[in-house]
Design an enzyme around this catalytic site. Structure first.
Site, mmCIF file in Angstrom:
data_model
loop_
_atom_site.group_PDB
_atom_site.id
_atom_site.type_symbol
_atom_site.label_atom_id
_atom_site.label_comp_id
_atom_site.label_asym_id
_atom_site.label_seq_id
_atom_site.Cartn_x
_atom_site.Cartn_y
_atom_site.Cartn_z
ATOM 1 C CB THR A 293 -0.896 -0.102 1.095
ATOM 2 O OG1 THR A 293 -1.780 -1.070 1.036
ATOM 3 C CG2 THR A 293 -1.672 1.459 1.213
ATOM 4 C CB SER B 63 -7.518 -2.180 -4.711
ATOM 5 O OG SER B 63 -6.795 -2.689 -3.674
ATOM 6 C CB THR C 8 33.367 -38.812 -14.316
ATOM 7 O OG1 THR C 8 34.430 -39.829 -14.483
ATOM 8 C CG2 THR C 8 33.088 -38.171 -15.942
ATOM 9 C CB SER D 121 47.957 -13.947 0.698
ATOM 10 O OG SER D 121 48.278 -14.373 2.077
ATOM 11 C CB SER D 122 47.530 -9.930 4.667
ATOM 12 O OG SER D 122 46.929 -10.847 5.451
#
EC number: 4.3.1.1
Length: 475
Positions: free
Chosen positions: A106, A145, A192, A323-324
């Site tokens: 609404t 509506s 597979t 990476s750090s």
């Protein structure tokens, strides 16, 4: 400093409130903003939804004007206001309520009514808020509506958003298709269950990715068509209360003209007003796309694993340090982020499912969260497809030597010998290879199962790439 002269007075069921004088929205939107402070994401952040709602208001004004439900001059002003929003984007920023909201939509419908009414007022020389001239409820919302205007605008918006998604899926498809052609003659080992299977080409692998996306385009187009069956004209519960004779057919005809889409009236308006099954189907198609796209990203990450202790069959573009703590590490960040997008879409599907189930009797009030989930899923999938192509797939290269070494050092190529030495002998050869580390060719020759010339024929690159080719043995 804001003074009272910068406000206008508006009145609703609950009383009088001050509304910012320059706002195109009104008192109903003000209350929605105050009541639903949930996500900090507003309806204005979903402009396609706003356009969908405005298209509904244009179609209803055309029908109402034609049937005499509202004065023709007011209908023309409403249509002109809608056209300005749709063509210029004016007022798209005038929808400040949260995407999460109670009331079955609404607040969105009221917001649209207010914006269109106030813009229409300006177009005929009146001030915002002069609702005695053009009223959001009596004129813009005439013969409607929330329960038919909102879902119809929502459906149009989702459909148009899916068309944009389809365009970007096709964009990603084209990249995989181009790579399939580029890598058509590079031999590799198929797998597979993560075990060596039989040879194929890298081109075949990438072509499968492309075809997978083609299938999703077809499925999305087919499923999205469900959204074009609308309940406009149903009004409150589907009985068509307060609509003039012939309104439903006429308003949907105008909606089709306004949107350029093949909109049709729902077969049963009561069912259509209470049911959310189409949303379940459409988001299910989005989930399916996400599932398949995530699997592709899993494959890209696995095939590029390494650089020394992984498969390293393909190289993804290096985009940032990974990476750090670990020097020289680069990660497959784009497939990773697309995986995460897909997980979110899969989660949103659960939201849509529960919300669609949660309706009672003649209405489902949970459509706002269905809308939030669907628009989010479409938006992030659309962006993910572009990101995956631009930042990843277009730049993929193949390590040809590594791929071919895997083939010729694999036990899997013994499968090609089955027609000539039998499955049992193939098992024995494979077992010896696994135990000794010897190659298939070496063991077959030691056992005297085939000659070197025969092996050259059967295990030629041409035969491995085209396994139905029978080589000289069958001539």
């Amino acid at each position: 400093m804001i003074t009272m002269t910068q406000f206008r007075k508006e009145v609703d069921l609950l009383g009088e409130r001050d509304v910012p004088a320059e706002a195109y929205w009104g008192i109903h939107t003000l209350r929605a903003v105050e009541n639903f402070n949930i996500s900090n994401v507003t309806i204005s952040d979903v402009p396609e939804f706003v356009r969908g709602m405005v298209m509904v208001k244009k179609a209803t004004a055309l029908a109402n004007g034609e049937l005499g439900a509202i004065p023709s001059d007011i209908a023309k002003a409403i249509v002109a206001a809608c056209d300005e929003i749709l063509t210029t984007g004016k007022c798209l920023d005038q929808f400040p309520s949260d995407v999460y909201q109670g009331g079955a939509g609404t607040s969105v419908n009221m917001n649209t009514n207010e914006v269109v009414a106030n813009l229409a007022l300006e177009k005929i020389g009146h001030k915002k808020g002069e609702y005695n001239v053009i009223n959001p409820m009596d004129h813009v919302n005439a013969s409607q509506s929330t329960n038919d205007a909102y879902p119809t605008g929502f459906r149009i918006a989702v459909y148009n958003s899916i068309l944009k998604l389809i365009d970007k899926i096709q964009y990603l498809h084209d990249s995989f298709d181009n790579k399939a052609k580029e890598f058509a003659n590079i031999l590799k080992m198929g797998r597979t269950q993560l075990q060596d299977a039989v040879p194929m080409t890298v081109g075949q692998e990438f072509k499968a990715f492309a075809v997978l996306l083609e299938e999703e385009v077809r499925n999305l187009k087919r499923t999205a068509g469900l959204l074009l069956e609308v309940n406009l004209g149903a009004t409150a519960i589907g009985t068509g209360l307060n609509t003039p004779q012939g309104y439903t057919e006429l308003v949907v005809k105008h909606l089709a003209e306004v949107t350029g889409l093949a909109c049709v009236p729902a077969e049963n308006l009561i069912e259509a007003t209470s049911d959310c099954g189409a949303y379940v189907m459409v988001h299910g198609a989005l989930k399916r796309t996400a599932v398949k796209l995530s699997k592709v990203c899993n494959d890209l990450r696995l095939l590029s694993s390494g650089p020394r202790a992984g498969l390293k069959e393909i190289n993804l573009p290096e985009l940032q340090a990974g990476s750090s703590i670990m020097p020289a590490k680069v990660n497959p960040v784009v497939p990773e982020v697309v995986n995460q997008v897909c997980f979110k879409v899969i989660g949103n599907d659960t939201t849509v499912t529960f919300a669609s189930e949660a309706g009672q009797l003649q209405l489902n009030v949970m459509e706002p969260v269905i809308g939030q989930a669907m628009f989010e899923s479409i938006d992030i999938l659309t962006n993910a497809c572009v990101n995956l192509r631009d930042k990843c797939v277009d730049g993929i290269t193949v390590n040809k030597e590594i791929c071919e070494n895997y083939v010729f050092n694999s036990i899997g190529i013994v499968t090609y010998l089955n027609p000539f030495i039998g499955h049992h002998n193939g098992d024995l050869v494979g077992k010896i290879c696994a135990q000794t580390g010897k190659g298939v060719r070496e063991v077959v020759l030691e056992k005297g199962l085939l000659t070197e010339e025969q092996l050259d024929d059967i295990l030629s690159v041409e035969n491995l790439m085209n396994p139905t080719y029978k080589a000289k043995l069958n001539k």
